[in-house]
Structure formats: structure tokens, C-alpha cells
Design a protein around this motif. Structure first.
Motif, PDB file in Angstrom:
ATOM      1  N   LYS A   3     -58.562  72.925  23.922  1.00 23.04           N
ATOM      2  CA  LYS A   3     -59.829  71.995  23.889  1.00 23.04           C
ATOM      3  C   LYS A   3     -60.275  72.816  24.973  1.00 23.04           C
ATOM      4  O   LYS A   3     -61.281  73.009  25.059  1.00 23.04           O
ATOM      5  CB  LYS A   3     -58.775  71.053  24.753  1.00 23.04           C
ATOM      6  N   PRO A   4     -59.432  73.245  26.046  1.00 20.11           N
ATOM      7  CA  PRO A   4     -60.519  74.020  26.969  1.00 20.11           C
ATOM      8  C   PRO A   4     -61.600  75.495  26.514  1.00 20.11           C
ATOM      9  O   PRO A   4     -62.813  75.506  27.193  1.00 20.11           O
ATOM     10  CB  PRO A   4     -59.592  75.358  27.843  1.00 20.11           C
ATOM     11  N   ALA A   6     -62.892  75.578  23.616  1.00 22.05           N
ATOM     12  CA  ALA A   6     -63.856  74.554  22.898  1.00 22.05           C
ATOM     13  C   ALA A   6     -64.945  74.148  24.219  1.00 22.05           C
ATOM     14  O   ALA A   6     -65.996  74.518  24.145  1.00 22.05           O
ATOM     15  CB  ALA A   6     -63.697  73.485  22.421  1.00 22.05           C
ATOM     16  N   VAL A   7     -64.538  73.961  25.572  1.00 23.14           N
ATOM     17  CA  VAL A   7     -65.767  73.766  26.385  1.00 23.14           C
ATOM     18  C   VAL A   7     -66.574  74.340  27.243  1.00 23.14           C
ATOM     19  O   VAL A   7     -67.554  74.257  26.799  1.00 23.14           O
ATOM     20  CB  VAL A   7     -64.662  72.708  27.228  1.00 23.14           C
ATOM     21  N   VAL A   8     -65.742  75.415  26.905  1.00 20.45           N
ATOM     22  CA  VAL A   8     -66.435  77.272  27.146  1.00 20.45           C
ATOM     23  C   VAL A   8     -67.385  77.447  26.375  1.00 20.45           C
ATOM     24  O   VAL A   8     -68.435  77.288  26.673  1.00 20.45           O
ATOM     25  CB  VAL A   8     -65.336  77.936  27.371  1.00 20.45           C
ATOM     26  N   LEU A   9     -66.841  77.067  24.858  1.00 18.57           N
ATOM     27  CA  LEU A   9     -67.938  77.558  23.644  1.00 18.57           C
ATOM     28  C   LEU A   9     -68.877  76.407  24.161  1.00 18.57           C
ATOM     29  O   LEU A   9     -70.192  77.200  23.899  1.00 18.57           O
ATOM     30  CB  LEU A   9     -66.815  77.132  22.631  1.00 18.57           C
ATOM     31  N   LEU A  10     -69.051  75.267  24.682  1.00 20.56           N
ATOM     32  CA  LEU A  10     -69.892  73.819  24.076  1.00 20.56           C
ATOM     33  C   LEU A  10     -70.786  74.369  25.909  1.00 20.56           C
ATOM     34  O   LEU A  10     -72.052  74.111  25.284  1.00 20.56           O
ATOM     35  CB  LEU A  10     -69.359  72.818  24.186  1.00 20.56           C
TER      36      LEU A  10
END
Length: 172
Positions: A3-4, A6-10
Motif C-alpha cells: 500500500k505505501p 502504491a501510494v508513492v507511485l500514485l
């Protein structure tokens, strides 16, 4: 952990996104008038205003001088010159420039190619050296152009025109 990541990529993808340009407003910007071309008029210089200045008359050059001069930096000039009705009869000049060398000019090295409006001597050897003489008020100027072959060392780089007082023959 996913999840972290994925958040950074977004967030990174969002930072690269472009904002669409705003649509042009229906209101047109007020037009400004084109700059007006102002006509420039020549103005007399303030120190010439009210003076009656006339051009130097074109007349045959007449000057005779046998002089020597030494200026403030030590340059020694020796001149023997006679010009009668714009015809050069005698011309022998030597200019010694301290720490640079000397320049020598003799009528035998030149041929006269012009009389009016200026006296013009050209080197007979085809080197392109010219000596020009003209009247400027009460003075006669003798100027040299393209004459390094007539000088020693770098003397020609430091050679100034010779000025002669037309009435007295004094040079400076």
C-alpha cells in the motif's frame, strides 16, 4: 508494504500529470492603438546655434615648412616640406618614436596622384602607403596610411599625423 509503495507511485504519477489549459475567454482583450511613428527633426547643436559657419573652401594647398618638434613623450619630428599650388616640390619627414623606432618619408619614394581637394601621394613601390595633406583652418595636416614598411619596428603603430601652422611653418 504494498500500500505505501502504491501510494508513492500514485503521487509520482500525479506530479507528472499536466493541467489542461484554460479555455480562452469569450471577451477579447481591448486593442491598444499601434504606436505612432514620430518624425525626427534635425536640431542644431547648442554651441553652433547662431553662428555663421561656412565650409572650408576648396583651393590649392600652399605651405612651406622646415621645422623640428619634440612633444611631451619625447617623439621628435623633423620636416622639410614645400607645396606650391597643390604641387609637392619638397617632402622629407622623419619621426623618431622613443622605444619604438623611426619612420622616414621622402618625396623620391612617392608619386603625386591628386591635388584637389587633398594632396595625395602614393608609394611608387606599390606597397599601398599613402600620404595625404589638407588644410584645416590655419593648419595643414599631413597624415600617413598603410606605411609600416617606411618605419622600423612598431613605430608605425604609434605614428600620428604631423600638423603644420600654414603661415609660420611651425610644426607640432
Amino acid at each position: 508494504m504494498r500500500k505505501p509503495l502504491a501510494v508513492v507511485l500514485l503521487l509520482l504519477l500525479g506530479a507528472c500529470a499536466q493541467v489542461p489549459p484554460e479555455p480562452a475567454s469569450s471577451e477579447a482583450a481591448p486593442e491598444q492603438p499601434a504606436p505612432r511613428e514620430e518624425r525626427m527633426e534635425s536640431q542644431p547643436l547648442k554651441h553652433l546655434k547662431g553662428r555663421n559657419i561656412k565650409p572650408q573652401p576648396t583651393r590649392p594647398l600652399n605651405v612651406k615648412s622646415r621645422c623640428t618638434h619634440r612633444d611631451a613623450v619625447g617623439t621628435r619630428t623633423s620636416l622639410n616640406l614645400q607645396v606650391k599650388e597643390a604641387d609637392v616640390k619638397t617632402f622629407d619627414a622623419r619621426v623618431d618614436i622613443p622605444k619604438r623606432g623611426a619612420c622616414r618619408f621622402n618625396l623620391k619614394q612617392f608619386r603625386q596622384v591628386a591635388k584637389l581637394p587633398n594632396v595625395l601621394l602614393e608609394a611608387a613601390d606599390g606597397s599601398g602607403c599613402t600620404v595625404r595633406m589638407w588644410e584645416q583652418g590655419p593648419r595643414v595636416t599631413i597624415a600617413f596610411n598603410k606605411c609600416p614598411a617606411s618605419c622600423e619596428g612598431q613605430a608605425f603603430d604609434y605614428l600620428w599625423p604631423i600638423m603644420v601652422e600654414a603661415k609660420t611653418g611651425r610644426c607640432f
